[in-house]
Design an enzyme around this catalytic site. Structure first.
Site, PDB file in Angstrom:
ATOM      1  CE  LYS A  74      12.550  -4.083  19.650  1.00  0.00           C
ATOM      2  NZ  LYS A  74      12.198  -2.836  20.349  1.00  0.00           N
ATOM      3  CG  HIS A  90      16.323  -7.070  27.768  1.00  0.00           C
ATOM      4  ND1 HIS A  90      14.900  -7.572  27.423  1.00  0.00           N
ATOM      5  CD2 HIS A  90      16.528  -5.753  27.251  1.00  0.00           C
ATOM      6  CE1 HIS A  90      14.242  -6.357  26.985  1.00  0.00           C
ATOM      7  NE2 HIS A  90      15.139  -5.317  26.744  1.00  0.00           N
ATOM      8  CB  SER A 102      11.018  -7.088  16.646  1.00  0.00           C
ATOM      9  OG  SER A 102      10.875  -5.944  17.215  1.00  0.00           O
TER      10      SER A 102
HETATM   11  P1  A3P Z   1       7.852  -5.007  16.177  1.00  0.00           P
HETATM   12  O1  A3P Z   1       9.194  -4.510  16.021  1.00  0.00           O
HETATM   13  O2  A3P Z   1       7.586  -6.186  15.628  1.00  0.00           O
HETATM   14  O3  A3P Z   1       6.642  -4.076  15.684  1.00  0.00           O
HETATM   15  P2  A3P Z   1      10.004  -4.528  23.481  1.00  0.00           P
HETATM   16  O4  A3P Z   1       9.124  -3.739  23.959  1.00  0.00           O
HETATM   17  O5  A3P Z   1      10.554  -5.790  24.155  1.00  0.00           O
HETATM   18  O6  A3P Z   1      11.409  -3.667  22.875  1.00  0.00           O
HETATM   19  O7  A3P Z   1       9.281  -5.202  21.869  1.00  0.00           O
HETATM   20  C1  A3P Z   1       9.087  -4.198  20.971  1.00  0.00           C
HETATM   21  C2  A3P Z   1       8.062  -4.882  20.021  1.00  0.00           C
HETATM   22  O8  A3P Z   1       6.734  -5.245  20.575  1.00  0.00           O
HETATM   23  C3  A3P Z   1       7.963  -4.157  18.703  1.00  0.00           C
HETATM   24  O9  A3P Z   1       7.623  -5.169  17.725  1.00  0.00           O
HETATM   25  C4  A3P Z   1       6.618  -3.326  19.193  1.00  0.00           C
HETATM   26  O10 A3P Z   1       5.977  -2.835  17.897  1.00  0.00           O
HETATM   27  C5  A3P Z   1       5.889  -4.535  19.703  1.00  0.00           C
HETATM   28  N1  A3P Z   1       4.567  -4.031  20.499  1.00  0.00           N
HETATM   29  C6  A3P Z   1       4.826  -3.207  21.452  1.00  0.00           C
HETATM   30  N2  A3P Z   1       3.521  -2.814  22.196  1.00  0.00           N
HETATM   31  C7  A3P Z   1       2.536  -3.605  21.306  1.00  0.00           C
HETATM   32  C8  A3P Z   1       1.150  -3.656  21.372  1.00  0.00           C
HETATM   33  N3  A3P Z   1       0.457  -3.065  21.948  1.00  0.00           N
HETATM   34  N4  A3P Z   1       0.834  -4.718  20.373  1.00  0.00           N
HETATM   35  C9  A3P Z   1       1.385  -5.315  19.499  1.00  0.00           C
HETATM   36  N5  A3P Z   1       2.822  -5.315  19.462  1.00  0.00           N
HETATM   37  C10 A3P Z   1       3.427  -4.215  20.552  1.00  0.00           C
END
Ligand code: A3P
Length: 303
Positions: free
Chosen positions: A53, A117, A147
């Protein structure tokens, strides 16, 4: 590679967590461990490493566009990102999907982009032996925790998170899949001090100025792109654009319940303020001070 039709598969029960090599894990990430441990990296591989996340999908997509956006644009519209960028330690056999190691072995594109991860001490040895390039992304603890909480709520192959209070207690104790956030971000930070092929990025920097971070990635990877290309990529990886993109937003994954929470949820810095009570925040800061007292890693203080 075919996208597996998983729609008819039975949803799994929430998996149990257990201690594995000193961190909390579920069987989805340990079942294939011998193959993960012996995974053969190549010198031109690029490993995308994160605590869950922290912005994995975001950076993955940027790299995907940088390398393959022009070369193979069809791929981006027909193949979900998790099929293009294997998740090394994953093994979702219950869904008849191939394990991450197998998927990586079958990639014919160069460089191979591979996601993990794993905490730094569990990364397969061959990545270090081959001097592979690694991009690590870290996100501030409070937003990362929020998140992760919503992710565990909607992702049926993650352990049951309980309510926010319960989850936060677990997070502070480091009892989440892939172990303590504190050790993960600081372990990778220490590695960066001796391993020069590691770029350490921050989610908050990506939010602040995505174009600048794309430039930073390019200079680390030795890529030169035009201003127009950089602007195109920067635009293509904005939150709202990615959220609409079915090959990126994970809607194709049957064990995620989007009625509970979307995968692309908010994409904000400081969202924790709407979740932490004053007391939780004070306790969190105290625990944070203790757990991070031996590292030189610093996150922004204004978050
Ligand atoms: P949130 O749950 O705070 O919205 P991962 O890819 O490591 O699983 O992380 C997911 C998190 O990154 C989520 O956070 C997601 O919304 C955020 N995320 C993914 N793409 C993004 C972008 N282009 N801009 C901002 N946040 C992004």
């Amino acid at each position: 590679m075919e996208i597996p039709d998983m729609s008819s598969k039975k949803l799994p029960c929430r998996p149990e967590m257990f201690d594995f090599e000193g961190i909390s894990m579920t069987h989805f990430f340990t079942e294939n461990w011998e193959k993960v441990r012996n995974f053969q990296s190549r010198p031109d591989d690029i490993l995308i490493a994160t605590y869950p996340k922290a912005g994995t999908t975001w950076v993955s997509y940027i790299l995907d566009l940088l390398y393959f956006g022009n070369e193979d644009p069809e791929c981006q519209t027909s193949k979900p990102i998790y099929m293009r960028i294997p998740f090394l330690e994953s093994c979702f056999q219950e869904f008849s999907t191939v394990a991450g190691t197998e998927m990586a072995d079958s990639l014919t594109t160069t460089p191979r982009l591979i996601k993990t991860h794993l905490p730094v001490q569990l990364v397969p040895k061959s990545f270090w032996d081959q001097n592979s390039r690694i991009v690590y992304v870290a996100r501030n603890a409070k937003d990362n925790a929020v998140s992760y909480f919503h992710f565990d709520r909607m992702n049926m192959v993650q352990p049951e998170p309980g309510d926010w209070n319960h989850f936060l207690e677990k997070f502070m104790k480091g009892k989440n899949v892939f172990g303590p956030w504190y050790d993960h971000v600081s372990g990778w930070w220490e590695k960066k001090q001796t391993y020069s092929n590691l770029l350490y990025l921050f989610y908050e920097d990506l939010v602040e100025d995505t174009g600048r971070e794309v430039e930073r990635l390019c200079s680390f990877l030795g890529l030169s792109i035009s201003i127009e290309e950089r602007e195109k990529i920067t635009k293509g990886v904005q939150f709202d654009t990615m959220k609409q993109n079915k090959m990126i937003n994970h809607v194709t994954i049957p064990f995620m319940d989007f009625k509970i929470s979307p995968f692309m949820r908010k994409g904000k810095v400081g969202d924790w303020k709407g979740h932490f009570t004053v007391a939780q925040n004070e306790q969190f800061d105290e625990v944070y001070k203790q757990k991070m007292k031996n590292t030189t890693l610093k996150f922004r203080t204004e978050i």
